[in-house]
Design a protein around this motif. Sequence first.
Motif, PDB file in Angstrom:
ATOM      1  N   UNK A 106       6.886  -1.683   8.043  1.00  0.00           N
ATOM      2  CA  UNK A 106       7.976  -0.922   7.447  1.00  0.00           C
ATOM      3  C   UNK A 106       7.401   0.239   6.661  1.00  0.00           C
ATOM      4  N   UNK A 107       8.014   1.410   6.804  1.00  0.00           N
ATOM      5  CA  UNK A 107       7.629   2.594   6.042  1.00  0.00           C
ATOM      6  C   UNK A 107       8.799   2.909   5.117  1.00  0.00           C
ATOM      7  N   UNK A 108       8.561   2.852   3.809  1.00  0.00           N
ATOM      8  CA  UNK A 108       9.632   2.926   2.821  1.00  0.00           C
ATOM      9  C   UNK A 108       9.347   4.019   1.803  1.00  0.00           C
ATOM     10  N   UNK A 109      10.356   4.867   1.542  1.00  0.00           N
ATOM     11  CA  UNK A 109      10.211   5.891   0.499  1.00  0.00           C
ATOM     12  C   UNK A 109      10.160   5.205  -0.852  1.00  0.00           C
ATOM     13  N   UNK A 110       9.120   5.505  -1.619  1.00  0.00           N
ATOM     14  CA  UNK A 110       8.969   4.909  -2.931  1.00  0.00           C
ATOM     15  C   UNK A 110      10.082   5.370  -3.877  1.00  0.00           C
ATOM     16  N   UNK A 111      10.545   6.605  -3.719  1.00  0.00           N
ATOM     17  CA  UNK A 111      11.513   7.168  -4.654  1.00  0.00           C
ATOM     18  C   UNK A 111      12.875   6.481  -4.604  1.00  0.00           C
ATOM     19  N   UNK A 112      13.318   6.068  -3.409  1.00  0.00           N
ATOM     20  CA  UNK A 112      14.665   5.506  -3.328  1.00  0.00           C
ATOM     21  C   UNK A 112      14.787   4.251  -2.464  1.00  0.00           C
ATOM     22  N   UNK A 113      13.703   3.753  -1.929  1.00  0.00           N
ATOM     23  CA  UNK A 113      13.731   2.528  -1.137  1.00  0.00           C
ATOM     24  C   UNK A 113      14.232   2.701   0.289  1.00  0.00           C
ATOM     25  N   UNK A 114      14.470   3.930   0.716  1.00  0.00           N
ATOM     26  CA  UNK A 114      14.950   4.176   2.077  1.00  0.00           C
ATOM     27  C   UNK A 114      13.885   3.777   3.097  1.00  0.00           C
ATOM     28  N   UNK A 115      14.274   2.979   4.079  1.00  0.00           N
ATOM     29  CA  UNK A 115      13.361   2.612   5.160  1.00  0.00           C
ATOM     30  C   UNK A 115      13.343   3.767   6.155  1.00  0.00           C
ATOM     31  N   UNK A 116      12.172   4.362   6.333  1.00  0.00           N
ATOM     32  CA  UNK A 116      12.014   5.499   7.241  1.00  0.00           C
ATOM     33  C   UNK A 116      11.817   5.043   8.679  1.00  0.00           C
ATOM     34  N   UNK A 117      11.105   3.938   8.842  1.00  0.00           N
ATOM     35  CA  UNK A 117      10.825   3.432  10.188  1.00  0.00           C
ATOM     36  C   UNK A 117      10.450   1.967  10.095  1.00  0.00           C
ATOM     37  N   UNK A 118      10.731   1.269  11.172  1.00  0.00           N
ATOM     38  CA  UNK A 118      10.361  -0.137  11.313  1.00  0.00           C
ATOM     39  C   UNK A 118       9.764  -0.277  12.704  1.00  0.00           C
ATOM     40  N   UNK A 154       0.852  -1.159   0.000  1.00  0.00           N
ATOM     41  CA  UNK A 154       0.000   0.000   0.000  1.00  0.00           C
ATOM     42  C   UNK A 154       0.907   1.235   0.000  1.00  0.00           C
ATOM     43  N   UNK A 155       0.526   2.253  -0.731  1.00  0.00           N
ATOM     44  CA  UNK A 155       1.275   3.508  -0.771  1.00  0.00           C
ATOM     45  C   UNK A 155       0.357   4.664  -0.392  1.00  0.00           C
ATOM     46  N   UNK A 156       0.893   5.575   0.397  1.00  0.00           N
ATOM     47  CA  UNK A 156       0.183   6.794   0.793  1.00  0.00           C
ATOM     48  C   UNK A 156       1.151   7.956   0.648  1.00  0.00           C
ATOM     49  N   UNK A 157       0.634   9.157   0.692  1.00  0.00           N
ATOM     50  CA  UNK A 157       1.523  10.319   0.625  1.00  0.00           C
ATOM     51  C   UNK A 157       2.125  10.585   2.006  1.00  0.00           C
ATOM     52  N   UNK A 158       3.264  11.241   1.995  1.00  0.00           N
ATOM     53  CA  UNK A 158       3.911  11.620   3.251  1.00  0.00           C
ATOM     54  C   UNK A 158       2.977  12.504   4.077  1.00  0.00           C
ATOM     55  N   UNK A 159       2.259  13.395   3.413  1.00  0.00           N
ATOM     56  CA  UNK A 159       1.317  14.294   4.097  1.00  0.00           C
ATOM     57  C   UNK A 159       0.240  13.516   4.836  1.00  0.00           C
ATOM     58  N   UNK A 189       5.399  16.832   0.842  1.00  0.00           N
ATOM     59  CA  UNK A 189       4.074  16.314   1.214  1.00  0.00           C
ATOM     60  C   UNK A 189       3.502  15.266   0.257  1.00  0.00           C
ATOM     61  N   UNK A 190       3.778  15.384  -1.020  1.00  0.00           N
ATOM     62  CA  UNK A 190       3.184  14.454  -1.984  1.00  0.00           C
ATOM     63  C   UNK A 190       4.044  13.232  -2.274  1.00  0.00           C
ATOM     64  N   UNK A 191       5.175  13.102  -1.587  1.00  0.00           N
ATOM     65  CA  UNK A 191       6.021  11.927  -1.808  1.00  0.00           C
ATOM     66  C   UNK A 191       5.285  10.666  -1.367  1.00  0.00           C
ATOM     67  N   UNK A 192       5.392   9.619  -2.156  1.00  0.00           N
ATOM     68  CA  UNK A 192       4.736   8.353  -1.848  1.00  0.00           C
ATOM     69  C   UNK A 192       5.566   7.550  -0.854  1.00  0.00           C
ATOM     70  N   UNK A 193       4.884   7.019   0.152  1.00  0.00           N
ATOM     71  CA  UNK A 193       5.492   6.164   1.156  1.00  0.00           C
ATOM     72  C   UNK A 193       4.813   4.798   1.067  1.00  0.00           C
ATOM     73  N   UNK A 194       5.616   3.762   0.913  1.00  0.00           N
ATOM     74  CA  UNK A 194       5.091   2.399   0.880  1.00  0.00           C
ATOM     75  C   UNK A 194       5.012   1.874   2.308  1.00  0.00           C
ATOM     76  N   UNK A 195       3.918   1.183   2.598  1.00  0.00           N
ATOM     77  CA  UNK A 195       3.748   0.557   3.908  1.00  0.00           C
ATOM     78  C   UNK A 195       3.672  -0.944   3.688  1.00  0.00           C
ATOM     79  N   UNK A 196       4.615  -1.655   4.296  1.00  0.00           N
ATOM     80  CA  UNK A 196       4.641  -3.109   4.203  1.00  0.00           C
ATOM     81  C   UNK A 196       4.404  -3.684   5.592  1.00  0.00           C
ATOM     82  N   UNK A 197       3.473  -4.601   5.695  1.00  0.00           N
ATOM     83  CA  UNK A 197       3.165  -5.228   6.979  1.00  0.00           C
ATOM     84  C   UNK A 197       3.347  -6.737   6.865  1.00  0.00           C
ATOM     85  N   UNK A 198       4.228  -7.272   7.670  1.00  0.00           N
ATOM     86  CA  UNK A 198       4.441  -8.719   7.740  1.00  0.00           C
ATOM     87  C   UNK A 198       4.981  -9.017   9.138  1.00  0.00           C
TER      88      UNK A 198
END
Length: 80
Positions: free
Chosen positions: A59-71, A1-6, A46-55
Motif C-alpha cells: 500500500x502507498x499512502x499519503x502521510x498528510x491525509x491517509x489517502x491510499x494512492x495505490x494497492x 517506511x516513508x519516502x518522498x513522492x519524488x 516532490x517532498x510529500x511523504x509517502x508511507x509504504x506498508x507491506x503485508x
Amino acid sequence: MAVTAKHLLKIYQDRASMQALGVTHPPTHIVEGTARLVEVLSKLPPEEKILIECAGKTLFIRETNGEVLAEIDPRISRDR
C-alpha cells in the motif's frame, strides 16, 4: 517506511521504463498499477511523504491525509 513522492516517482518511472522495454515481464495488473502510481505521484509535491506498508500486498499512502494512492497485490494474477 516513508519516502518522498519524488524518490518513489523515480523508482516507479524506472520500473515502468523497464516494463515498456521488455526488460521485466510482470503480470498485466502490475504494469497497470505501475502506470497509475507514476501518474498519481507525478501530481504530488516532490517532498510529500509517502508511507509504504507491506503485508502480503503493498500500500502507498499519503502521510498528510491517509489517502491510499495505490494497492499492489503481486499474489493476484489477472493474466490467467
